[in-house]
Design an enzyme around this catalytic site. Structure first.
Site, PDB file in Angstrom:
ATOM      1  N   LEU A   1      47.776   9.578 113.529  1.00 48.97           N
ATOM      2  CA  LEU A   1      48.864   8.664 113.887  1.00 48.97           C
ATOM      3  C   LEU A   1      49.411   7.921 112.666  1.00 48.97           C
ATOM      4  O   LEU A   1      50.204   6.994 112.799  1.00 48.97           O
ATOM      5  CB  LEU A   1      48.397   7.666 114.947  1.00 48.97           C
ATOM      6  N   GLY A   2      48.967   8.319 111.502  1.00 53.05           N
ATOM      7  CA  GLY A   2      49.572   7.770 110.273  1.00 53.05           C
ATOM      8  C   GLY A   2      49.153   6.349 109.960  1.00 53.05           C
ATOM      9  O   GLY A   2      49.930   5.601 109.357  1.00 53.05           O
ATOM     10  N   SER A   3      47.926   5.962 110.333  1.00 55.21           N
ATOM     11  CA  SER A   3      47.543   4.552 110.147  1.00 55.21           C
ATOM     12  C   SER A   3      47.616   4.125 108.680  1.00 55.21           C
ATOM     13  O   SER A   3      48.129   3.042 108.377  1.00 55.21           O
ATOM     14  CB  SER A   3      46.153   4.281 110.721  1.00 55.21           C
TER      15      SER A   3
ATOM     16  N   ASP B   1      54.227  11.939 106.537  1.00 53.98           N
ATOM     17  CA  ASP B   1      53.810  10.675 107.167  1.00 53.98           C
ATOM     18  C   ASP B   1      54.585   9.487 106.599  1.00 53.98           C
ATOM     19  O   ASP B   1      55.147   8.678 107.333  1.00 53.98           O
ATOM     20  CB  ASP B   1      52.316  10.419 106.943  1.00 53.98           C
TER      21      ASP B   1
HETATM   22  O1  PMV Z   1      46.715  14.456 110.272  1.00 51.65           O
HETATM   23  P1  PMV Z   1      48.062  13.991 109.852  1.00 51.65           P
HETATM   24  O2  PMV Z   1      48.958  13.615 110.958  1.00 51.65           O
HETATM   25  O3  PMV Z   1      48.075  13.042 108.729  1.00 51.65           O
HETATM   26  O4  PMV Z   1      48.854  15.272 109.386  1.00 51.65           O
HETATM   27  C1  PMV Z   1      48.468  16.239 108.541  1.00 51.65           C
HETATM   28  C2  PMV Z   1      49.644  17.139 108.505  1.00 51.65           C
HETATM   29  C3  PMV Z   1      49.436  18.384 107.686  1.00 51.65           C
HETATM   30  O5  PMV Z   1      50.634  19.142 107.818  1.00 51.65           O
HETATM   31  C4  PMV Z   1      48.279  19.190 108.237  1.00 51.65           C
HETATM   32  C5  PMV Z   1      49.190  18.051 106.219  1.00 51.65           C
HETATM   33  C6  PMV Z   1      50.393  17.476 105.502  1.00 51.65           C
HETATM   34  O6  PMV Z   1      50.183  16.935 104.408  1.00 51.65           O
HETATM   35  O7  PMV Z   1      51.539  17.600 105.974  1.00 51.65           O
END
Ligand code: PMV
Length: 316
Positions: free
Chosen positions: A102-104, A148
């Site tokens: 969820l990008g905390s 994110d």
């Molecule tokens: O776990 P999260 O939501 O931070 O996402 C990781 C997303 C990936 O595509 C797997 C990695 C990235 O850096 O984009």
């Protein structure tokens, strides 16, 4: 006192393939937010950083160079031409679950940057906030795609391709997602590493899967922008099938996804790194209560029902 808040986020489609230059769509989740406060303190005391949820509080000057919060604070102060150790008390609070996709971390950093900018009376340009937060993301994740920090700094749905300016877009009509926490920490570094090893061993096969995911992401943007929501559910399901082939799903996530679909969700998939963290399910006002109940019954730690629509920008 200056205060700023930043939302959580989820990836709608395109995680993992986004690391390989394909597009992804991410949306803010305003139900959960991180907030930062900046207050002057007695002259000579220097800058104090406190983050109760992260179990920390102390002088900025004593924080190691690779501490993500200290790094983003130092970068924000430097970007403003402010003193490196100003007499400020900065505190951050977050209602966003940690390590759940969820990008905390990015939200805490974005709130911090926006509150520091507000304290100095400088407008917080989302592109600049995003770039500063990206530096703290690198400490958390190694080689993040940047999705994110982008969606959180803009606070709007984004179409994201690594290395390109993000495209913001507006859904034709708000839509609703149920976000269910598996309660399992998402090992994002591990899944990103495993996908990389798979891609190195069988590049043609992985490139084909990434291309297929990219087609789904393109179709999803069209569906969302044109309000053809009946098309979105099957696209989420197809993305999930490809994520499972990449090896980043897991039995607990599949269990939650199946429960959401059985209870009436139009589509469901994991969101983020996978093997833990959250799943998302496309619901309507009518189906949301049954899907939420089914997810909790299937073992979800908690369910957030969020409306993806018009709200934009960090709240300062
Ligand atoms: O776990 P999260 O939501 O931070 O996402 C990781 C997303 C990936 O595509 C797997 C990695 C990235 O850096 O984009």
């Amino acid at each position: 006192m200056s205060t700023a808040s930043a939302p959580g986020k989820i990836i709608l489609l395109g995680e993992h393939s986004v690391v390989y230059g394909r597009p992804a769509i991410a949306v803010p989740v305003w139900n959960v937010q991180a907030t930062a406060d900046v207050q002057p303190q007695r002259p000579g005391r220097g800058c104090t950083l406190s983050a109760p949820q992260l179990d920390r509080s102390g002088p900025l000057a004593a924080a190691p160079v690779d501490d993500p919060l200290a790094l983003v604070t130092r970068l924000a102060l430097a970007a403003l031409g402010a003193p490196a150790d100003p007499d400020l008390c900065i505190s951050v609070h977050s209602a966003i679950p940690i390590a759940g996709g969820l990008g905390s971390g990015a939200a805490i950093s974005a709130a911090l940057v926006a509150a520091i900018f507000a304290h100095y009376g400088a407008p917080a340009d989302p592109a600049q906030v995003s770039a500063l937060v990206f530096e703290s993301e690198r400490i958390h994740h190694g080689t993040p795609s940047g999705i994110d920090n982008t969606v959180i700094a803009y606070g709007r749905p984004v179409w994201f391709v690594k290395g390109q300016p993000p495209q913001l877009f507006t859904p034709a009509a708000p839509f609703t997602l149920a976000i269910a926490d598996s309660g399992i920490t998402a090992p994002t570094k591990e899944t990103v590493g495993d996908v990389r090893r798979g891609w190195q061993n069988a590049p043609a096969r992985y490139e084909r899967w990434f291309d297929k995911i990219a087609e789904l992401v393109v179709a999803a943007r069209t569906a969302v922008e044109q309000g053809e929501m009946q098309a979105l559910g099957p696209l989420l399901n197809a993305n999930q099938a490809l994520l499972a082939r990449l090896g980043v799903s897991s039995p607990p996530l599949e269990h939650l996804i199946a429960a959401a679909r059985r209870a009436g969700a139009a589509g469901a998939k994991l969101s983020g790194g996978g093997r833990g963290g959250n799943i998302i399910a496309l619901v309507t006002a009518q189906s949301a209560p049954a899907v939420e109940a089914a997810l909790l019954q299937a073992g979800a730690r908690r369910v957030i029902v969020t409306h993806v629509g018009a709200q934009a920008g960090l709240v300062v």
